[in-house]
Design an enzyme around this catalytic site. Structure first.
Site, short mmCIF file in Angstrom:
data_model
loop_
_atom_site.label_atom_id
_atom_site.label_comp_id
_atom_site.label_asym_id
_atom_site.label_seq_id
_atom_site.Cartn_x
_atom_site.Cartn_y
_atom_site.Cartn_z
CB SER A 266 43.07 41.00 36.61
OG SER A 266 42.16 40.94 37.69
CB CYS A 267 43.55 43.46 41.25
SG CYS A 267 41.86 43.22 40.74
#
Ligand code: UDX
Length: 429
Positions: A266-267
């Site tokens: 997600s990052c």
């Protein structure tokens, strides 16, 4: 200290449980009733090693959850741990944190003592001071109720979030007043008393940028080793031996030098895109980071090209081993399994996928493919297999490959140990 945390995702729940474990009284605020009920009953809403024990110990006691923002009034500090998802252009969507800050501002309007709001969410420099602070200030009436803001970025990796929180490389405290600095420091005091962790005391904008710089650097580092690995492959050179050697240079270091099918999660994908968008907004073309993203996008294509060199996926059964974006999590966000499965479908393959924990999440995305209960079952009668996630159990696969119709294995993570009697291809070695 009484602390509130808005958001019960991977970051919010981890921080809430760890701060309760440090002895703070913690209130977790989330709009999702089921999540709130779970935490109060001592059950964790997400899968994260070590979290279950902490929530079981503190949930309903020092760690409580509620859907009501009014709870922040009883606390001195509020951490905002909410997502800042990507927009179509790659920039960040701040609407969730803005809406939440509005609820916070309303709840804090009649609080007499000053309140510190700490931004954990990843935001482009300027967001805290120029977007969030004005929202908080809008409901402040007197000097005594003026709110303070600070930025304390998180560097937690999914799958090791609890140990990352308790034993971090660094803690970044971005503040602009002595009062906010002191209050934020006292949150970490129980921990800092027993630790020699580096504390980076900096300004708000610097703290916002440190998070991006950190993730952009790491993802570019992986893309660089992937590029080196791709060239190694062309020259029949083992990229892992090369990585081991250059990793000994302490200016490079061995961490984050594993070449393969690329980075997901997600990052890194979100933060690299947001960094590119922010740079362009400022009139700068960040070509190196753009190239890192391009290298990452191409790795799954290279994986499929390698497979095709040995077996035509069209009409043949192909096993996809590993669906999570990395081992130790059921998170499939931006997993390299997504473009791999899409590519296999475009080529007309019959896909059987296996992952020890992430299959259910993938089923929602690709309901039409088959899911196996074990790697053994996925490999049975398959004409080829691709390895996308480095789960330890794949290292123990051996006679399972004998069940394949054609024993062709393309390993995107250098996890398979068997070589004899199968066609083995490493993606970058
Ligand atoms: C990352 C950052 O590490 C963390 O500091 C930040 O706060 C959130 O994003 P996370 O997304 O949980 O954490 O995973 P991480 O362990 O960093 O791995 C990211 C991706 O890079 C994974 O897909 C992983 O497989 C890949 N990776 C990692 C490599 O391909 N090679 C490596 O050497 C390391």
């Amino acid at each position: 200290m009484n602390i509130s945390i808005v958001g019960s995702g991977y970051v919010g729940t981890t921080i809430a449980a760890c701060l309760a474990d440090f002895g703070h009284e913690v209130t977790n605020i989330d709009i999702d009733e089921t999540v709130v009920e779970k935490i109060n009953a001592g059950k964790t809403p997400i899968h994260e090693p070590g979290l279950e024990d902490l929530v079981a110990e503190h949930g309903g006691n020092r760690l409580r959850a509620t859907t009501d923002y009014a709870a922040v009034r009883e606390t001195a500090v509020t951490f905002l741990a909410l997502p800042t998802p990507s927009t179509d252009s790659g920039s960040i969507d701040t609407s969730i944190i803005e809406t939440s800050t509005r609820s916070l501002a309303d709840a804090l309007a009649d609080k007499e003592e000053s309140h510190l709001v700490v931004i954990k969410s990843t935001v482009i420099p300027g967001t805290t001071e120029e977007v969030l602070l004005p929202i908080l200030d809008a409901t402040a009436t007197e000097e005594t109720t003026r709110h303070q803001v600070a930025v304390n970025p998180e560097f937690l990796r999914e799958g090791s979030a609890i140990s990352d929180f308790k034993d971090p490389d660094k803690i970044v405290l971005g503040t602009d007043t002595t009062e906010s600095h002191q209050r934020l420091t006292s949150v970490f005091e129980p921990f800092l008393a027993e630790s020699d962790t580096a504390v980076v005391e900096t300004g708000i904008r610097e703290a916002e940028m440190i998070k991006y710089a950190n993730n952009v650097f790491l993802s570019t580092k992986i893309s660089l080793i992937n590029e080196l690995g791709n060239v190694c492959k062309e020259y029949a050179v083992d990229a892992y031996e090369v990585a081991d050697a250059i990793g000994l240079d302490d200016r490079i270091c061995e961490r984050f030098l594993q070449s393969g099918v690329g980075w997901g999660g997600s990052c890194f994908p979100k933060d690299t895109k947001a960094f590119v968008a922010a740079a362009r907004d400022a009139g700068y073309e960040p070509s190196l980071v753009e190239a890192a993203i391009e290298v990452n996008d191409k790795q799954p294509v290279r994986l499929l090209n390698l497979l095709e060199a040995h077996v035509d996926p069209g009409g043949n059964r192909i096993a996809v081993l590993g669906l999570a974006f990395k081992p130790g999590t059921d998170d499939i966000r931006n997993s390299r399994a997504l473009p791999t499965i899409e590519g296999l479908r475009e080529r007309g393959a019959e896909i059987t996928a296996y992952d020890p924990v992430a299959a259910e999440n993938m089923r929602e995305r690709f309901p039409e493919i088959e899911y196996a209960e074990s790697a053994r079952e996925a490999l049975a009668d398959a004409h080829g297999a691709v390895v996308v996630t480095d789960w330890d159990e794949f290292a123990a696969l051996d006679e399972e490959f004998d069940r394949m119709a054609d024993p062709v294995v393309v390993d995107g993570r250098r996890v398979i140990t068997r070589r004899n009697g199968i066609v083995y291809e490493g993606l970058t070695w």
